[in-house]
Design an enzyme around this catalytic site. Structure first.
Site, PDB file in Angstrom:
ATOM      1  N   TYR A 135       0.810  -1.232   0.027  1.00 19.83           N
ATOM      2  CA  TYR A 135      -0.012  -0.220  -0.045  1.00 19.83           C
ATOM      3  C   TYR A 135       0.836   0.948   0.045  1.00 19.83           C
ATOM      4  O   TYR A 135      -0.011   2.157  -0.023  1.00 19.83           O
ATOM      5  CB  TYR A 135      -0.571  -0.051   1.219  1.00 19.83           C
ATOM      6  CG  TYR A 135      -1.859  -1.180   1.059  1.00 19.83           C
ATOM      7  CD1 TYR A 135      -2.300  -2.337   0.158  1.00 19.83           C
ATOM      8  CD2 TYR A 135      -2.411  -1.150   2.568  1.00 19.83           C
ATOM      9  CE1 TYR A 135      -3.235  -3.290   0.377  1.00 19.83           C
ATOM     10  CE2 TYR A 135      -3.284  -2.652   2.100  1.00 19.83           C
ATOM     11  CZ  TYR A 135      -3.604  -3.180   1.100  1.00 19.83           C
ATOM     12  OH  TYR A 135      -4.317  -4.925   1.207  1.00 19.83           O
ATOM     13  N   LEU A 180     -17.130  -4.640   1.436  1.00 21.21           N
ATOM     14  CA  LEU A 180     -18.301  -3.616   0.818  1.00 21.21           C
ATOM     15  C   LEU A 180     -18.528  -4.851  -0.230  1.00 21.21           C
ATOM     16  O   LEU A 180     -20.089  -4.515  -0.849  1.00 21.21           O
ATOM     17  CB  LEU A 180     -19.163  -2.020   1.041  1.00 21.21           C
ATOM     18  CG  LEU A 180     -17.736  -1.787   2.492  1.00 21.21           C
ATOM     19  CD1 LEU A 180     -18.052   0.282   2.374  1.00 21.21           C
ATOM     20  CD2 LEU A 180     -19.259  -1.903   3.014  1.00 21.21           C
TER      21      LEU A 180
HETATM   22  P1  NAD Z   1     -14.283  -1.879   0.694  1.00 23.36           P
HETATM   23  O1  NAD Z   1     -15.245  -2.942   0.463  1.00 23.36           O
HETATM   24  O2  NAD Z   1     -14.498  -1.695   2.319  1.00 23.36           O
HETATM   25  O3  NAD Z   1     -14.706  -0.254  -0.311  1.00 23.36           O
HETATM   26  C1  NAD Z   1     -13.940   0.269   0.187  1.00 23.36           C
HETATM   27  C2  NAD Z   1     -15.236   1.497  -1.398  1.00 23.36           C
HETATM   28  O4  NAD Z   1     -16.199   1.337  -0.747  1.00 23.36           O
HETATM   29  C3  NAD Z   1     -14.186   2.930  -1.493  1.00 23.36           C
HETATM   30  O5  NAD Z   1     -14.939   3.778  -2.478  1.00 23.36           O
HETATM   31  C4  NAD Z   1     -15.251   3.862  -0.142  1.00 23.36           C
HETATM   32  O6  NAD Z   1     -15.270   4.600  -0.522  1.00 23.36           O
HETATM   33  C5  NAD Z   1     -16.307   2.906  -0.207  1.00 23.36           C
HETATM   34  N1  NAD Z   1     -16.646   3.667   1.462  1.00 23.36           N
HETATM   35  C6  NAD Z   1     -16.432   3.302   2.469  1.00 23.36           C
HETATM   36  N2  NAD Z   1     -17.597   3.255   3.465  1.00 23.36           N
HETATM   37  C7  NAD Z   1     -18.613   3.004   2.709  1.00 23.36           C
HETATM   38  C8  NAD Z   1     -20.260   3.919   2.885  1.00 23.36           C
HETATM   39  N3  NAD Z   1     -20.041   3.155   4.033  1.00 23.36           N
HETATM   40  N4  NAD Z   1     -21.055   3.743   2.135  1.00 23.36           N
HETATM   41  C9  NAD Z   1     -20.546   3.787   1.082  1.00 23.36           C
HETATM   42  N5  NAD Z   1     -19.694   3.173   0.534  1.00 23.36           N
HETATM   43  C10 NAD Z   1     -18.004   3.399   0.819  1.00 23.36           C
HETATM   44  O7  NAD Z   1     -12.915  -2.091  -0.188  1.00 23.36           O
HETATM   45  P2  NAD Z   1     -11.628  -2.319   0.178  1.00 23.36           P
HETATM   46  O8  NAD Z   1     -10.372  -1.277  -0.105  1.00 23.36           O
HETATM   47  O9  NAD Z   1     -11.029  -3.559  -1.285  1.00 23.36           O
HETATM   48  O10 NAD Z   1     -11.086  -3.036   1.684  1.00 23.36           O
HETATM   49  C11 NAD Z   1     -10.778  -2.658   2.270  1.00 23.36           C
HETATM   50  C12 NAD Z   1      -9.874  -3.647   3.163  1.00 23.36           C
HETATM   51  O11 NAD Z   1      -9.499  -4.499   3.256  1.00 23.36           O
HETATM   52  C13 NAD Z   1      -8.545  -2.513   2.040  1.00 23.36           C
HETATM   53  O12 NAD Z   1      -8.648  -1.318   2.256  1.00 23.36           O
HETATM   54  C14 NAD Z   1      -7.452  -2.759   1.997  1.00 23.36           C
HETATM   55  O13 NAD Z   1      -6.785  -2.792   4.050  1.00 23.36           O
HETATM   56  C15 NAD Z   1      -7.902  -4.819   2.083  1.00 23.36           C
HETATM   57  N6  NAD Z   1      -7.696  -5.624   1.185  1.00 23.36           N
HETATM   58  C16 NAD Z   1      -6.435  -6.834   1.730  1.00 23.36           C
HETATM   59  C17 NAD Z   1      -6.654  -7.337   0.010  1.00 23.36           C
HETATM   60  C18 NAD Z   1      -5.753  -8.347   0.441  1.00 23.36           C
HETATM   61  O14 NAD Z   1      -5.190  -9.283  -0.464  1.00 23.36           O
HETATM   62  N7  NAD Z   1      -5.314  -9.212   2.009  1.00 23.36           N
HETATM   63  C19 NAD Z   1      -7.063  -7.403  -1.413  1.00 23.36           C
HETATM   64  C20 NAD Z   1      -7.885  -5.774  -1.129  1.00 23.36           C
HETATM   65  C21 NAD Z   1      -8.085  -4.976  -0.149  1.00 23.36           C
END
Ligand code: NAD
Length: 269
Positions: A48, A186
């Protein structure tokens, strides 16, 4: 209302609902705000590119270090020197240990994840990671780690949302004593307008995002939603207080398409 922490197989307790730092530009500011709101788990990764900010945010929060759970991950090009990769993460975080170090992806074509796992086992023995786990591991990958090292990961962090409930993998985790943590919880909002989500939102007075997160908490998963917006950070944290009925939990999962938002672990790396 679900338990606020998961008991891990190594005896430690991991906060159930955390916040993610992927693509977060102001990691210091978001971390500090999230901790002020009441979050106690930060999900970071070398990939990240914002571990400095994460460490800074934890320090600026004024919270004792042992009250904040910090996760980092070893990236795919570091399986052969995962110990050094973790040391570099610790230097960027400005910390002498993380709470959880994960192998980010198994990368089956490289076939070096067992070597990376052996390095994380040594890092735990050295106190550099208090707990160790994996991410995006499939059932055969987990079986191989256990067969070759005898050490079971405490966590497998996988893609999990209403289109991908991961029932088979969660059952395997339960059998092995592995906690499930869910990324992209989400699900890109794809299911926010579903009747099952909307009905539950109406009944509980929660938002669709809160219902989708509460559904994961009800399944026993540990979601790590991401937002840079203080209002949404607070909204997502509020999901812990949303109690869904068993029939609502079932209805939300029933519409799963199986469609991923991210890469397939069988082919990445
Ligand atoms: P997420 O499901 O958290 O969604 C993030 C998106 O949803 C953003 O665009 C945000 O603006 C929006 N959002 C957040 N809160 C909201 C709400 N209350 N209402 C409407 N929209 C909202 O997706 P993400 O970031 O892909 O995943 C979360 C975390 O998981 C990442 O930040 C990371 O730390 C982790 N991750 C890990 C891997 C892995 O391979 N281990 C891969 C992807 C993500």
């Amino acid at each position: 209302m679900t338990d606020h922490a998961i008991a891990l197989s190594d005896g430690r307790r991991m906060p159930r609902l955390g916040f993610g730092l992927w693509q977060v530009r102001d990691a210091a500011g978001v971390t500090r705000e999230a901790l002020r709101l009441g979050y106690r788990l930060a999900d970071g990764a070398a990939l990240y590119g914002n571990e400095e900010g994460l460490g800074e945010g934890v320090r600026r929060s004024g919270l004792p270090r042992d009250e904040v759970w910090v996760t980092t991950k070893v990236w795919n090009d570091r399986h052969d020197d995962a110990g050094a990769a973790l040391d570099e993460s610790l230097a960027r975080l400005g910390m002498d240990h993380v709470d959880l170090a994960l192998i980010h992806w198994p990368c089956p074509r490289q076939d070096r994840f067992v070597v990376a796992w052996e390095a994380l086992i040594r890092a735990r023995e050295a106190g550099k990671a208090l707990s160790i786990g994996v991410s995006n591991f499939r059932e055969p990958d987990l079986d191989r780690l256990v067969a070759e090292t005898g050490v079971v990961p405490v966590v497998n962090q996988v893609e999990l949302h209403p289109d991908l409930p991961q029932a088979a993998l969660r059952a395997r985790h339960a059998a092995l004593g592995i906690a499930t943590q869910g990324w992209t919880p989400l699900g890109q909002g794809r299911r926010f307008a579903d009747p099952a989500v909307r009905d539950a939102a109406r009944r509980t007075g929660a938002t669709p995002a809160q219902v989708v997160l509460a559904w994961q908490l009800a399944l026993g998963s540990a979601p790590i939603p991401r937002s840079e917006d203080p209002g949404r950070l607070a909204e997502n944290l509020g999901a812990a207080a949303v109690a869904l009925r068993p029939e609502e939990v079932e209805a939300i999962g029933a519409g799963a398409s199986g469609r991923r938002t991210g890469p397939d672990p069988s082919t990445l790396g």
